[in-house]
Design a protein around this motif. Structure first.
Motif, PDB file in Angstrom:
ATOM      1  N   LEU A  27       0.852  -1.185   0.000  1.00 24.68           N
ATOM      2  CA  LEU A  27       0.000   0.000   0.000  1.00 24.68           C
ATOM      3  C   LEU A  27       0.890   1.239   0.000  1.00 24.68           C
ATOM      4  O   LEU A  27       1.754   1.389   0.868  1.00 24.68           O
ATOM      5  N   SER A  28       0.658   2.123  -0.969  1.00 22.06           N
ATOM      6  CA  SER A  28       1.426   3.363  -1.073  1.00 22.06           C
ATOM      7  C   SER A  28       0.484   4.558  -1.019  1.00 22.06           C
ATOM      8  O   SER A  28      -0.602   4.537  -1.615  1.00 22.06           O
ATOM      9  N   LEU A  29       0.916   5.602  -0.305  1.00 21.54           N
ATOM     10  CA  LEU A  29       0.185   6.855  -0.241  1.00 21.54           C
ATOM     11  C   LEU A  29       1.030   7.943  -0.886  1.00 21.54           C
ATOM     12  O   LEU A  29       2.213   8.098  -0.564  1.00 21.54           O
ATOM     13  N   ALA A  89      -4.097   6.837  -3.098  1.00 19.59           N
ATOM     14  CA  ALA A  89      -3.859   5.578  -2.396  1.00 19.59           C
ATOM     15  C   ALA A  89      -3.754   4.479  -3.450  1.00 19.59           C
ATOM     16  O   ALA A  89      -4.642   4.351  -4.304  1.00 19.59           O
ATOM     17  N   HIS A  90      -2.676   3.707  -3.391  1.00 17.20           N
ATOM     18  CA  HIS A  90      -2.404   2.699  -4.426  1.00 17.20           C
ATOM     19  C   HIS A  90      -2.058   1.382  -3.752  1.00 17.20           C
ATOM     20  O   HIS A  90      -1.097   1.282  -2.987  1.00 17.20           O
ATOM     21  N   LEU A  91      -2.860   0.349  -4.045  1.00 19.44           N
ATOM     22  CA  LEU A  91      -2.638  -0.984  -3.499  1.00 19.44           C
ATOM     23  C   LEU A  91      -2.264  -1.923  -4.635  1.00 19.44           C
ATOM     24  O   LEU A  91      -3.036  -2.105  -5.580  1.00 19.44           O
ATOM     25  N   GLN A  92      -1.070  -2.519  -4.528  1.00 22.91           N
ATOM     26  CA  GLN A  92      -0.599  -3.425  -5.569  1.00 22.91           C
ATOM     27  C   GLN A  92      -0.330  -4.809  -4.976  1.00 22.91           C
ATOM     28  O   GLN A  92       0.383  -4.943  -3.981  1.00 22.91           O
ATOM     29  N   THR A  93      -0.915  -5.823  -5.603  1.00 25.76           N
ATOM     30  CA  THR A  93      -0.743  -7.189  -5.125  1.00 25.76           C
ATOM     31  C   THR A  93       0.452  -7.846  -5.793  1.00 25.76           C
ATOM     32  O   THR A  93       0.952  -7.378  -6.820  1.00 25.76           O
ATOM     33  N   ALA A  94       0.891  -8.958  -5.222  1.00 27.50           N
ATOM     34  CA  ALA A  94       2.024  -9.692  -5.785  1.00 27.50           C
ATOM     35  C   ALA A  94       1.702 -10.262  -7.158  1.00 27.50           C
ATOM     36  O   ALA A  94       2.595 -10.489  -7.981  1.00 27.50           O
ATOM     37  N   SER A  95       0.434 -10.489  -7.451  1.00 26.17           N
ATOM     38  CA  SER A  95       0.029 -11.046  -8.745  1.00 26.17           C
ATOM     39  C   SER A  95       0.047 -10.022  -9.868  1.00 26.17           C
ATOM     40  O   SER A  95      -0.068 -10.368 -11.043  1.00 26.17           O
ATOM     41  N   GLY A  96       0.165  -8.724  -9.531  1.00 26.66           N
ATOM     42  CA  GLY A  96       0.133  -7.666 -10.531  1.00 26.66           C
ATOM     43  C   GLY A  96      -1.164  -6.899 -10.570  1.00 26.66           C
ATOM     44  O   GLY A  96      -1.255  -5.833 -11.182  1.00 26.66           O
ATOM     45  N   VAL A  97      -2.205  -7.416  -9.904  1.00 19.70           N
ATOM     46  CA  VAL A  97      -3.479  -6.703  -9.825  1.00 19.70           C
ATOM     47  C   VAL A  97      -3.321  -5.493  -8.898  1.00 19.70           C
ATOM     48  O   VAL A  97      -2.655  -5.586  -7.861  1.00 19.70           O
ATOM     49  N   PHE A  98      -3.906  -4.368  -9.253  1.00 15.45           N
ATOM     50  CA  PHE A  98      -3.787  -3.171  -8.424  1.00 15.45           C
ATOM     51  C   PHE A  98      -5.106  -2.418  -8.376  1.00 15.45           C
ATOM     52  O   PHE A  98      -5.970  -2.564  -9.250  1.00 15.45           O
ATOM     53  N   VAL A  99      -5.242  -1.606  -7.324  1.00 11.52           N
ATOM     54  CA  VAL A  99      -6.383  -0.712  -7.154  1.00 11.52           C
ATOM     55  C   VAL A  99      -5.836   0.658  -6.770  1.00 11.52           C
ATOM     56  O   VAL A  99      -4.988   0.769  -5.876  1.00 11.52           O
ATOM     57  N   THR A 100      -6.308   1.701  -7.457  1.00 12.89           N
ATOM     58  CA  THR A 100      -5.844   3.062  -7.180  1.00 12.89           C
ATOM     59  C   THR A 100      -7.047   3.979  -7.001  1.00 12.89           C
ATOM     60  O   THR A 100      -8.007   3.906  -7.773  1.00 12.89           O
ATOM     61  N   GLY A 101      -6.976   4.831  -5.997  1.00 10.51           N
ATOM     62  CA  GLY A 101      -8.002   5.850  -5.808  1.00 10.51           C
ATOM     63  C   GLY A 101      -7.352   7.190  -5.533  1.00 10.51           C
ATOM     64  O   GLY A 101      -6.321   7.253  -4.852  1.00 10.51           O
ATOM     65  N   GLN A 102      -7.898   8.242  -6.075  1.00 13.18           N
ATOM     66  CA  GLN A 102      -7.358   9.570  -5.801  1.00 13.18           C
ATOM     67  C   GLN A 102      -8.476  10.591  -5.754  1.00 13.18           C
ATOM     68  O   GLN A 102      -9.531  10.424  -6.389  1.00 13.18           O
ATOM     69  N   ALA A 103      -8.244  11.656  -4.979  1.00 15.13           N
ATOM     70  CA  ALA A 103      -9.222  12.733  -4.848  1.00 15.13           C
ATOM     71  C   ALA A 103      -8.481  14.026  -4.542  1.00 15.13           C
ATOM     72  O   ALA A 103      -7.423  14.014  -3.900  1.00 15.13           O
TER      73      ALA A 103
END
Length: 294
Positions: free
Chosen positions: A136-138, A176-190
């Protein structure tokens, strides 16, 4: 995985509209120190329906149907592993389909084109932690855009096809950026954008889900804008013909894909469409481009 491969994806898919950019210049990926990319993309979008107040209409006033073409230059560079700079510049051509009779009896023109707004931003990685096998990166972003050419955006219905609102914009956002070991990621910004002149300030946000692997990058995204209530509505009480003063709200969804080719080059494809809005055309667009990563 080499993150520098994927950092340009968000910005290269610039779907330039008459009043606003639909997608953010910043992603959740960092290029890394002395890594970056340069890319060129072409976008074509079109619309006939317009989201007005109180309801959507089926033809653009005067111009009936509008087509917008743009060519965008984008570059990003990792100053350090935690600081990245981005620059973007589009050339935009906006074309309507007003009848010959309307054009003969008025000062209207069917085409407006030129360099639009140069944009620059700094992105900072403030925090990173492991969440199970994911990271998880901010991040924080500060950006600014301003007109590069003397394009016109004045009062009058002929400026429905203006290539921009000729405002200087200063924006900040958190990511906020969440990256999994499989390469799937979710990003949200505001964030929030301050605009000069009569252009209303706006809340801006974006969410994205995708996969970043060694051979392909794909994502699906949704971008949102909510203008302050100080703006006007087209053809409603208080509207004086100044389209830059209107409240521009929208929700737009899209998909992006990146495929590495050879020697650092890669192919970029994308498509998007508006699903709701206020004082904005219901446009659909497609993008293709070439990126070079170093």
């Amino acid at each position: 995985m080499n993150n520098s491969y994927f950092s340009p994806i968000v910005a290269i898919l610039l779907l330039s509209g008459v009043a606003t950019q639909a997608q953010s210049l910043s992603s959740g990926f960092m290029s890394g120190r002395k890594h970056g990319s340069v890319s060129v993309s072409g976008t074509q979008e079109w619309y006939q329906q317009v989201y007005l107040v109180p309801e959507k209409i089926n033809d653009v006033p005067i111009f009936r149907r509008i087509q917008v073409k743009s060519v965008s230059l984008y570059a990003n560079y990792g100053i350090t592993d935690k600081i990245e700079a981005v620059v973007s510049l589009p050339y935009v051509r906006s074309e309507g389909q007003a009848s010959a009779q309307i054009l003969q009896n008025s000062p209207y023109t069917n085409v407006r084109e030129g360099l639009q707004d140069v944009s620059g931003l700094l992105k900072f990685k403030g925090y990173s932690t492991e969440v199970g096998s994911s990271i998880l990166s901010l991040l924080g972003v500060v950006s600014m855009s301003t007109p590069l050419s003397n394009y016109k955006s004045e009062q009058g219905l002929e400026y429905i096809i203006a290539i921009g609102n000729k405002a200087t914009k200063v924006s900040t956002a958190g990511i906020a950026h969440l990256q999994t070991a499989s390469g799937v990621f979710v990003t949200g910004q505001a964030g929030y954008s301050l605009r000069s002149g009569r252009v209303p300030n706006a809340f801006i946000a974006e969410t994205k889900v995708g996969y970043a692997g060694p051979r392909i990058y794909v994502d699906g995204w949704a971008a949102f804008q909510k203008s302050s209530s100080s703006g006007t509505d087209i053809l409603q009480p208080g509207f004086d013909g100044d389209f830059t003063a209107t409240r521009v709200d929208f929700a737009r969804v899209g998909v992006s894909a990146f495929r590495p080719l050879a020697q650092g080059f890669g192919l970029v494809l994308g498509a998007s469409t508006y699903v709701s809005g206020r004082n904005v055309g219901k446009s659909t667009g497609v993008t293709g481009g070439l990126a070079y990563n170093f």
